[in-house]
Design a protein around this motif. Structure first.
Motif, PDB file in Angstrom:
ATOM      1  N   GLY A 101       0.823  -1.192   0.000  1.00  0.00           N
ATOM      2  CA  GLY A 101       0.000   0.000   0.000  1.00  0.00           C
ATOM      3  C   GLY A 101       0.865   1.253   0.000  1.00  0.00           C
ATOM      4  O   GLY A 101       2.079   1.207   0.208  1.00  0.00           O
ATOM      5  N   TRP A 102       0.217   2.412  -0.209  1.00  0.00           N
ATOM      6  CA  TRP A 102       1.007   3.640  -0.312  1.00  0.00           C
ATOM      7  C   TRP A 102       1.705   3.974   0.997  1.00  0.00           C
ATOM      8  O   TRP A 102       2.832   4.486   0.990  1.00  0.00           O
ATOM      9  CB  TRP A 102       0.107   4.792  -0.754  1.00  0.00           C
ATOM     10  CG  TRP A 102      -0.874   5.239   0.287  1.00  0.00           C
ATOM     11  CD1 TRP A 102      -2.124   4.787   0.499  1.00  0.00           C
ATOM     12  CD2 TRP A 102      -0.645   6.247   1.295  1.00  0.00           C
ATOM     13  NE1 TRP A 102      -2.716   5.428   1.559  1.00  0.00           N
ATOM     14  CE2 TRP A 102      -1.834   6.340   2.063  1.00  0.00           C
ATOM     15  CE3 TRP A 102       0.428   7.073   1.607  1.00  0.00           C
ATOM     16  CZ2 TRP A 102      -1.956   7.212   3.126  1.00  0.00           C
ATOM     17  CZ3 TRP A 102       0.312   7.950   2.672  1.00  0.00           C
ATOM     18  CH2 TRP A 102      -0.871   8.017   3.415  1.00  0.00           C
ATOM     19  N   GLY A 103       1.059   3.696   2.133  1.00  0.00           N
ATOM     20  CA  GLY A 103       1.700   3.974   3.417  1.00  0.00           C
ATOM     21  C   GLY A 103       2.897   3.067   3.667  1.00  0.00           C
ATOM     22  O   GLY A 103       3.962   3.515   4.112  1.00  0.00           O
ATOM     23  N   TYR A 109      10.573   2.765   1.450  1.00  0.00           N
ATOM     24  CA  TYR A 109      11.603   3.421   0.633  1.00  0.00           C
ATOM     25  C   TYR A 109      12.257   4.588   1.359  1.00  0.00           C
ATOM     26  O   TYR A 109      13.444   4.856   1.159  1.00  0.00           O
ATOM     27  CB  TYR A 109      11.006   3.882  -0.697  1.00  0.00           C
ATOM     28  CG  TYR A 109      10.813   2.747  -1.667  1.00  0.00           C
ATOM     29  CD1 TYR A 109      11.897   2.095  -2.228  1.00  0.00           C
ATOM     30  CD2 TYR A 109       9.540   2.304  -2.008  1.00  0.00           C
ATOM     31  CE1 TYR A 109      11.726   1.046  -3.106  1.00  0.00           C
ATOM     32  CE2 TYR A 109       9.367   1.248  -2.882  1.00  0.00           C
ATOM     33  CZ  TYR A 109      10.462   0.626  -3.431  1.00  0.00           C
ATOM     34  OH  TYR A 109      10.295  -0.423  -4.288  1.00  0.00           O
ATOM     35  N   THR A 110      11.509   5.277   2.204  1.00  0.00           N
ATOM     36  CA  THR A 110      12.140   6.356   2.970  1.00  0.00           C
ATOM     37  C   THR A 110      13.146   5.804   3.969  1.00  0.00           C
ATOM     38  O   THR A 110      14.280   6.296   4.073  1.00  0.00           O
ATOM     39  CB  THR A 110      11.063   7.182   3.693  1.00  0.00           C
ATOM     40  OG1 THR A 110      10.112   7.665   2.756  1.00  0.00           O
ATOM     41  CG2 THR A 110      11.688   8.357   4.411  1.00  0.00           C
ATOM     42  N   GLY A 111      12.743   4.772   4.701  1.00  0.00           N
ATOM     43  CA  GLY A 111      13.674   4.168   5.656  1.00  0.00           C
ATOM     44  C   GLY A 111      14.851   3.500   4.978  1.00  0.00           C
ATOM     45  O   GLY A 111      16.002   3.607   5.435  1.00  0.00           O
ATOM     46  N   LEU A 112      14.567   2.782   3.870  1.00  0.00           N
ATOM     47  CA  LEU A 112      15.665   2.130   3.151  1.00  0.00           C
ATOM     48  C   LEU A 112      16.647   3.144   2.589  1.00  0.00           C
ATOM     49  O   LEU A 112      17.869   2.944   2.631  1.00  0.00           O
ATOM     50  CB  LEU A 112      15.080   1.272   2.024  1.00  0.00           C
ATOM     51  CG  LEU A 112      16.083   0.464   1.193  1.00  0.00           C
ATOM     52  CD1 LEU A 112      16.776  -0.579   2.064  1.00  0.00           C
ATOM     53  CD2 LEU A 112      15.387  -0.209   0.014  1.00  0.00           C
ATOM     54  N   SER A 164      19.158  10.601   0.334  1.00  0.00           N
ATOM     55  CA  SER A 164      18.558   9.330  -0.064  1.00  0.00           C
ATOM     56  C   SER A 164      17.160   9.168   0.513  1.00  0.00           C
ATOM     57  O   SER A 164      16.276   8.600  -0.134  1.00  0.00           O
ATOM     58  CB  SER A 164      19.455   8.173   0.383  1.00  0.00           C
ATOM     59  OG  SER A 164      20.737   8.272  -0.204  1.00  0.00           O
ATOM     60  N   ALA A 165      16.949   9.638   1.726  1.00  0.00           N
ATOM     61  CA  ALA A 165      15.610   9.559   2.317  1.00  0.00           C
ATOM     62  C   ALA A 165      14.615  10.426   1.541  1.00  0.00           C
ATOM     63  O   ALA A 165      13.467  10.024   1.326  1.00  0.00           O
ATOM     64  CB  ALA A 165      15.649   9.997   3.779  1.00  0.00           C
ATOM     65  N   ILE A 166      15.056  11.595   1.090  1.00  0.00           N
ATOM     66  CA  ILE A 166      14.170  12.452   0.285  1.00  0.00           C
ATOM     67  C   ILE A 166      13.850  11.785  -1.045  1.00  0.00           C
ATOM     68  O   ILE A 166      12.703  11.805  -1.520  1.00  0.00           O
ATOM     69  CB  ILE A 166      14.822  13.832   0.077  1.00  0.00           C
ATOM     70  CG1 ILE A 166      14.895  14.576   1.407  1.00  0.00           C
ATOM     71  CG2 ILE A 166      14.059  14.649  -0.941  1.00  0.00           C
ATOM     72  CD1 ILE A 166      15.655  15.874   1.346  1.00  0.00           C
ATOM     73  N   LEU A 167      14.860  11.177  -1.671  1.00  0.00           N
ATOM     74  CA  LEU A 167      14.617  10.457  -2.919  1.00  0.00           C
ATOM     75  C   LEU A 167      13.635   9.301  -2.711  1.00  0.00           C
ATOM     76  O   LEU A 167      12.735   9.078  -3.539  1.00  0.00           O
ATOM     77  CB  LEU A 167      15.933   9.935  -3.482  1.00  0.00           C
ATOM     78  CG  LEU A 167      16.863  10.960  -4.123  1.00  0.00           C
ATOM     79  CD1 LEU A 167      18.197  10.310  -4.487  1.00  0.00           C
ATOM     80  CD2 LEU A 167      16.215  11.579  -5.357  1.00  0.00           C
ATOM     81  N   PHE A 171      10.046   9.022  -4.514  1.00  0.00           N
ATOM     82  CA  PHE A 171       9.782   7.864  -5.368  1.00  0.00           C
ATOM     83  C   PHE A 171       8.558   7.084  -4.895  1.00  0.00           C
ATOM     84  O   PHE A 171       7.718   6.670  -5.706  1.00  0.00           O
ATOM     85  CB  PHE A 171      11.001   6.953  -5.396  1.00  0.00           C
ATOM     86  CG  PHE A 171      10.777   5.683  -6.171  1.00  0.00           C
ATOM     87  CD1 PHE A 171      10.686   5.698  -7.553  1.00  0.00           C
ATOM     88  CD2 PHE A 171      10.650   4.474  -5.517  1.00  0.00           C
ATOM     89  CE1 PHE A 171      10.470   4.534  -8.269  1.00  0.00           C
ATOM     90  CE2 PHE A 171      10.434   3.305  -6.220  1.00  0.00           C
ATOM     91  CZ  PHE A 171      10.348   3.333  -7.603  1.00  0.00           C
ATOM     92  N   ALA A 172       8.441   6.873  -3.589  1.00  0.00           N
ATOM     93  CA  ALA A 172       7.286   6.136  -3.065  1.00  0.00           C
ATOM     94  C   ALA A 172       5.985   6.875  -3.351  1.00  0.00           C
ATOM     95  O   ALA A 172       4.969   6.274  -3.723  1.00  0.00           O
ATOM     96  CB  ALA A 172       7.454   5.911  -1.564  1.00  0.00           C
TER      97      ALA A 172
END
Length: 236
Positions: A101-103, A109-112, A164-167, A171-172
């Motif tokens: 899901g979007w959440g 992806y933010t954490g990764l 990277s967190a902003i990317l 992206f997500a």
């Protein structure tokens, strides 16, 4: 039925017949030899629907025998559980879902991106410190060298982690929106590449439209590689 009832010719009641039959069956089970086989291939748990619908999500079934190899030690009873090969879901909507899901996508992806970028920046800072030449004798103590290493690695680590967190956040968000807007009419690879293009273009947009366009093409190529990697690792 008692002895007096037999003398007066009283017919046995149904409840008494059931109790007598249950007692005889229990006595026969107790007298059965220990090594004999009672039921062969009995399925203890059949969770598949009787109408032939299969397991949720179309998972294939397999038989699991917890007494395999020790069946003779437990009385020769061969029993099996019918289990699915794939994951089971409580609701059919979860089984039909093809992606997060979007959440969940946003958190993943933010954490990764933060963890991966921080580790990369810290490693590059250490390499940059080691690649430098020898320092002055007055600054060659172990404490000063360790302090410079920590400062250099930490500085690059923070910058890489935040970027990277902003990317990952961009992206997500874009990927969830593009998938929702396409609604299955566009291939998944094209949706992922479009999300990568928008992500990189937005990230480099402060430097002008030309830089944003070039970055968008690089982002589309990178996310195309991500889509190819998802064919082998679907959890990405």
């Amino acid at each position: 039925m008692g002895f007096l009832d037999r003398l007066v010719g009283r017919q046995p009641q149904p409840a008494e017949e059931d109790a007598s039959a249950a007692a005889q069956q229990q006595q026969q089970q107790q007298q059965q030899p220990h090594g004999g086989t009672s039921t062969s291939g009995e399925v203890l748990r059949d969770i598949a629907p009787a109408a032939g619908g299969g397991f949720p999500g179309g998972a294939a079934a397999r038989l699991y025998d917890p007494y395999e190899g020790i069946s003779t030690a437990v009385g020769g009873r061969k029993a099996a559980f019918q289990l699915p090969d794939g994951p089971e879901f409580v609701f059919q909507e979860e089984a039909a879902a093809r992606r997060r899901g979007w959440g969940e996508n946003l958190q993943f992806y933010t954490g990764l991106g933060y963890l991966g970028g921080g580790a990369t920046g810290f490693a590059l800072g250490g390499y940059k410190f080691l690649a430098q030449g020898p320092t002055e004798p007055a600054l060659s103590s172990a404490k000063l060298r360790a302090n410079r290493l920590i400062n250099m690695s930490g500085s690059l680590g923070r910058r890489f982690a935040c970027a990277s967190a902003i990317l990952g956040l961009y992206f997500a968000s874009f990927e969830s929106y593009v998938y929702h807007a396409a609604d299955g009419r566009v291939p998944d690879g094209a949706c992922t590449a479009a999300a990568g293009f928008l992500t990189a273009a937005l990230f480099r947009s402060p430097r002008g439209p030309k830089s944003a366009s070039v970055a968008g093409l690089v982002g589309a190529a990178a996310t195309a590689g991500l889509h190819a990697a998802r064919q082998k690792w679907p959890s990405l």
